[in-house]
Design a protein around this motif. Structure first.
Motif, mmCIF file in Angstrom:
data_model
loop_
_atom_site.group_PDB
_atom_site.id
_atom_site.type_symbol
_atom_site.label_atom_id
_atom_site.label_comp_id
_atom_site.label_asym_id
_atom_site.label_seq_id
_atom_site.Cartn_x
_atom_site.Cartn_y
_atom_site.Cartn_z
ATOM 1 N N TYR A 211 37.628 32.022 38.615
ATOM 2 C CA TYR A 211 37.888 32.925 39.737
ATOM 3 C C TYR A 211 36.876 32.692 40.855
ATOM 4 O O TYR A 211 37.221 32.677 42.041
ATOM 5 N N SER A 212 35.611 32.475 40.486
ATOM 6 C CA SER A 212 34.563 32.297 41.489
ATOM 7 C C SER A 212 34.720 30.990 42.260
ATOM 8 O O SER A 212 34.215 30.861 43.378
ATOM 9 N N LYS A 218 43.176 32.599 47.752
ATOM 10 C CA LYS A 218 43.933 32.432 46.516
ATOM 11 C C LYS A 218 43.523 33.400 45.410
ATOM 12 O O LYS A 218 44.181 33.487 44.381
ATOM 13 N N ARG A 219 42.420 34.117 45.607
ATOM 14 C CA ARG A 219 41.948 35.008 44.560
ATOM 15 C C ARG A 219 42.897 36.175 44.322
ATOM 16 O O ARG A 219 42.955 36.721 43.227
ATOM 17 N N PRO A 223 44.497 38.220 38.538
ATOM 18 C CA PRO A 223 43.812 39.493 38.288
ATOM 19 C C PRO A 223 42.303 39.294 38.364
ATOM 20 O O PRO A 223 41.777 38.270 37.912
ATOM 21 N N LYS A 224 41.601 40.260 38.939
ATOM 22 C CA LYS A 224 40.163 40.152 39.076
ATOM 23 C C LYS A 224 39.503 40.270 37.711
ATOM 24 O O LYS A 224 39.839 41.152 36.919
ATOM 25 N N PRO A 225 38.576 39.383 37.368
ATOM 26 C CA PRO A 225 37.909 39.467 36.056
ATOM 27 C C PRO A 225 37.072 40.731 35.949
ATOM 28 O O PRO A 225 36.584 41.263 36.953
ATOM 29 N N LYS A 226 36.925 41.226 34.741
ATOM 30 C CA LYS A 226 36.106 42.418 34.513
ATOM 31 C C LYS A 226 34.632 42.031 34.571
ATOM 32 O O LYS A 226 34.231 40.984 34.080
#
Length: 293
Positions: A211-212, A218-219, A223-226
């Motif tokens: 994700y980073s 595109k992020r 889903p955003k990581p926890k």
């Protein structure tokens, strides 16, 4: 029923135990703080419903080996910069009924130890239970958390609302229960509890890494990581029935037990806007477990 919270802000703890299980190093745990608050309640004459703990800072007292290295964690060659962390010291185990030494030898077994300095705040839901703050201050003078001495602390106080309690604590990170993620992984992949915890942590770390590296535009497609998932001690399970043993303090019954490790999350106090409490539960099969709301 009135809301009453005992708040002990910014407790400075020196040389607390960081070896929560033989394979896990972590700051003072929900189980550790529950024991601390239970001892305080017995000494000061109050009952509590649940506890919450916030971590402000931690300093590990282990050794870090000089040669740093990358660790490959999957087939896609995702790598994380890592240190080799060594236990602080070996320590000889003590005898209890002469049964815990190395088999066929009188030599004491060696076990690794790891310790840390930590700064934490504790919130205790005391409801309508009577409380004498002078007795609380007297208890803190000689109390310990996870075997670590309390060297400093803020002024203990009773708060009548969540907002008032949060102001006393300031910034930091709540330690929250995320057993829901582990249970979901157990059901989906038919894993044991420990396997599920390790799997969730590994998958989330890989997700955060990928994700980073994505472009900002595109992020939104993923889903955003926890953030700040980890593991810590949340209970114990007895391995035998309690029995009388020589050398046990105050002649209480003693039983060997194994640690129960659960999935937790460090979440910013300012972002959470509530107090995530932990409650203790007991079961007939000798399980003592902390669960978060």
């Amino acid at each position: 029923m009135s809301i009453r919270f005992l708040v002990i802000p910014h407790i400075q703890i020196s040389h607390a135990n960081a070896m929560q299980a033989w394979w896990l190093m972590a700051p003072p745990s929900p189980m550790t703080v529950q024991g601390f608050v239970r001892a305080m309640g017995l000494k000061c004459g109050f009952h509590h419903k649940s506890v919450a703990l916030a971590l402000h800072d931690v300093q590990w007292l282990t050794q870090e080996k000089g040669n740093r290295h990358f660790v490959v964690v999957d087939d896609a060659n995702v790598r994380f910069w890592n240190h080799k962390v060594l236990p602080q010291q070996p320590q000889g185990a003590t005898y209890i009924d002469g049964q815990d030494h190395i088999q066929s030898s009188f030599a004491k077994g060696l076990q690794p130890t790891a310790r840390c300095h930590a700064e934490m705040s504790v919130v205790v839901d005391i409801g309508e239970s009577p409380l004498n703050l002078r007795l609380v201050n007297d208890f803190l003078w000689s109390a310990r958390i996870g075997g670590g001495a309390i060297t400093e602390h803020g002024e203990p106080c009773v708060c009548a609302s969540t907002e008032e309690a949060l102001k006393k604590i300031g910034g930091g990170f709540w330690i929250m229960d995320r057993a829901d993620l582990a249970l979901q992984k157990m059901q989906e992949d038919r894993l044991s509890g420990v396997e599920a915890v390790i799997s969730v942590l590994g998958e989330n770390a890989r997700h955060r890494y990928h994700y980073s590296r994505l472009p900002e535009q595109k992020r939104g497609e993923l889903p955003k990581p926890k953030s700040w998932l980890s593991a810590n001690l949340v209970g114990f399970a007895a391995l035998e029935d309690p029995k009388q043993r020589i050398g046990v303090r105050e002649d209480v019954l003693h039983a060997y037990a194994e640690p129960l490790v659960g999935l937790i999350q460090y979440r910013s106090i300012r972002a959470e806007k509530r107090i995530p409490f932990w409650q203790y539960h007991t079961a007939p099969n000798g399980v003592y477990l902390m669960k978060g709301n």
